[in-house]
Design an enzyme around this catalytic site. Structure first.
Site, PDB file in Angstrom:
ATOM      1  N   HIS A  99       8.481 -14.648  12.768  1.00  0.00           N
ATOM      2  CA  HIS A  99       8.143 -15.778  13.645  1.00  0.00           C
ATOM      3  C   HIS A  99       9.108 -16.911  13.378  1.00  0.00           C
ATOM      4  O   HIS A  99       9.616 -17.077  12.269  1.00  0.00           O
ATOM      5  CB  HIS A  99       6.699 -16.232  13.421  1.00  0.00           C
ATOM      6  CG  HIS A  99       6.373 -16.483  11.983  1.00  0.00           C
ATOM      7  ND1 HIS A  99       6.159 -15.457  11.082  1.00  0.00           N
ATOM      8  CD2 HIS A  99       6.270 -17.624  11.273  1.00  0.00           C
ATOM      9  CE1 HIS A  99       5.912 -15.964   9.889  1.00  0.00           C
ATOM     10  NE2 HIS A  99       5.994 -17.279   9.974  1.00  0.00           N
ATOM     11  N   HIS A 128       9.510 -21.014  13.419  1.00  0.00           N
ATOM     12  CA  HIS A 128       8.781 -22.285  13.444  1.00  0.00           C
ATOM     13  C   HIS A 128       9.615 -23.301  14.227  1.00  0.00           C
ATOM     14  O   HIS A 128      10.809 -23.479  13.926  1.00  0.00           O
ATOM     15  CB  HIS A 128       8.632 -22.869  12.039  1.00  0.00           C
ATOM     16  CG  HIS A 128       7.843 -22.052  11.065  1.00  0.00           C
ATOM     17  ND1 HIS A 128       6.565 -22.399  10.664  1.00  0.00           N
ATOM     18  CD2 HIS A 128       8.143 -20.917  10.377  1.00  0.00           C
ATOM     19  CE1 HIS A 128       6.122 -21.523   9.772  1.00  0.00           C
ATOM     20  NE2 HIS A 128       7.069 -20.612   9.580  1.00  0.00           N
TER      21      HIS A 128
HETATM   22  P1  AMP Z   1       5.314 -18.434   7.095  1.00  0.00           P
HETATM   23  O1  AMP Z   1       4.822 -19.156   5.859  1.00  0.00           O
HETATM   24  O2  AMP Z   1       6.731 -18.749   7.473  1.00  0.00           O
HETATM   25  O3  AMP Z   1       5.021 -16.950   7.020  1.00  0.00           O
HETATM   26  O4  AMP Z   1       4.458 -19.035   8.298  1.00  0.00           O
HETATM   27  C1  AMP Z   1       3.179 -18.598   8.607  1.00  0.00           C
HETATM   28  C2  AMP Z   1       2.543 -19.721   9.372  1.00  0.00           C
HETATM   29  O5  AMP Z   1       1.402 -19.214  10.044  1.00  0.00           O
HETATM   30  C3  AMP Z   1       2.067 -20.888   8.486  1.00  0.00           C
HETATM   31  O6  AMP Z   1       2.717 -22.078   8.890  1.00  0.00           O
HETATM   32  C4  AMP Z   1       0.568 -20.915   8.747  1.00  0.00           C
HETATM   33  O7  AMP Z   1       0.050 -22.233   8.777  1.00  0.00           O
HETATM   34  C5  AMP Z   1       0.449 -20.238  10.085  1.00  0.00           C
HETATM   35  N1  AMP Z   1      -0.835 -19.612  10.352  1.00  0.00           N
HETATM   36  C6  AMP Z   1      -1.562 -18.834   9.518  1.00  0.00           C
HETATM   37  N2  AMP Z   1      -2.685 -18.410  10.127  1.00  0.00           N
HETATM   38  C7  AMP Z   1      -2.645 -18.904  11.385  1.00  0.00           C
HETATM   39  C8  AMP Z   1      -3.526 -18.827  12.517  1.00  0.00           C
HETATM   40  N3  AMP Z   1      -4.680 -18.141  12.466  1.00  0.00           N
HETATM   41  N4  AMP Z   1      -3.179 -19.498  13.639  1.00  0.00           N
HETATM   42  C9  AMP Z   1      -2.037 -20.198  13.694  1.00  0.00           C
HETATM   43  N5  AMP Z   1      -1.154 -20.308  12.668  1.00  0.00           N
HETATM   44  C10 AMP Z   1      -1.462 -19.672  11.536  1.00  0.00           C
END
Ligand code: AMP
Length: 122
Positions: free
Chosen positions: A102, A104
């Site tokens: 993903h 950001h």
């Molecule tokens: P990463 O740390 O780069 O893997 O990013 C994962 C992101 O997903 C983090 O910024 C979390 O806050 C976000 N995240 C986790 N669970 C959810 C969810 N249910 N809905 C939206 N974002 C989420």
């Protein structure tokens, strides 16, 4: 036959877990991050679950390009196209917590030099 559990983001894509989806097309969705680290913090997620950017293959070239184009488009729609960060955390040691690629988009801190120099891993 080996089966892996669907990722959190696949479950969001399949509407098994609720999320604030602001854009969707045949290849990806864009959702608001549940724990925003900036006034605007959205995630661009391919429907095809690639675990990490480093696991992407040559055959993923068009989806990777698509995600970048969607990033620019979403930034324009959110009116932050003049100042945003695009971040990919690759690997646990770089702060990756969801192993489904993903991007950001972080924005909304106009003119904040500090923000644009901050790490967002972990
Ligand atoms: P990463 O740390 O780069 O893997 O990013 C994962 C992101 O997903 C983090 O910024 C979390 O806050 C976000 N995240 C986790 N669970 C959810 C969810 N249910 N809905 C939206 N974002 C989420």
């Amino acid at each position: 036959m080996s089966e892996t559990a669907p990722t959190l983001f696949t479950r969001i894509i399949n509407r098994e877990i609720p999320a604030d989806i602001i854009y969707e097309d045949e290849l990806c969705i864009v959702i608001h991050d549940i724990a925003p680290q900036a006034p605007i913090h959205v995630l661009i997620i391919p429907k095809q679950p690639i675990a990490r950017l480093a696991d992407a293959a040559q055959t993923d070239q068009s989806i990777l390009g698509h995600l970048m184009l969607v990033a620019g488009d979403v930034a324009r729609r959110l009116d932050v196209d003049d100042a945003f960060r695009l971040v990919v955390n690759n690997g646990a040691d770089a702060g990756q917590t969801v192993f489904h690629l993903h991007l950001h988009i972080l924005a909304g801190v106009k003119g904040s030099k500090e923000f644009f120099e901050t790490d967002i891993g972990g």
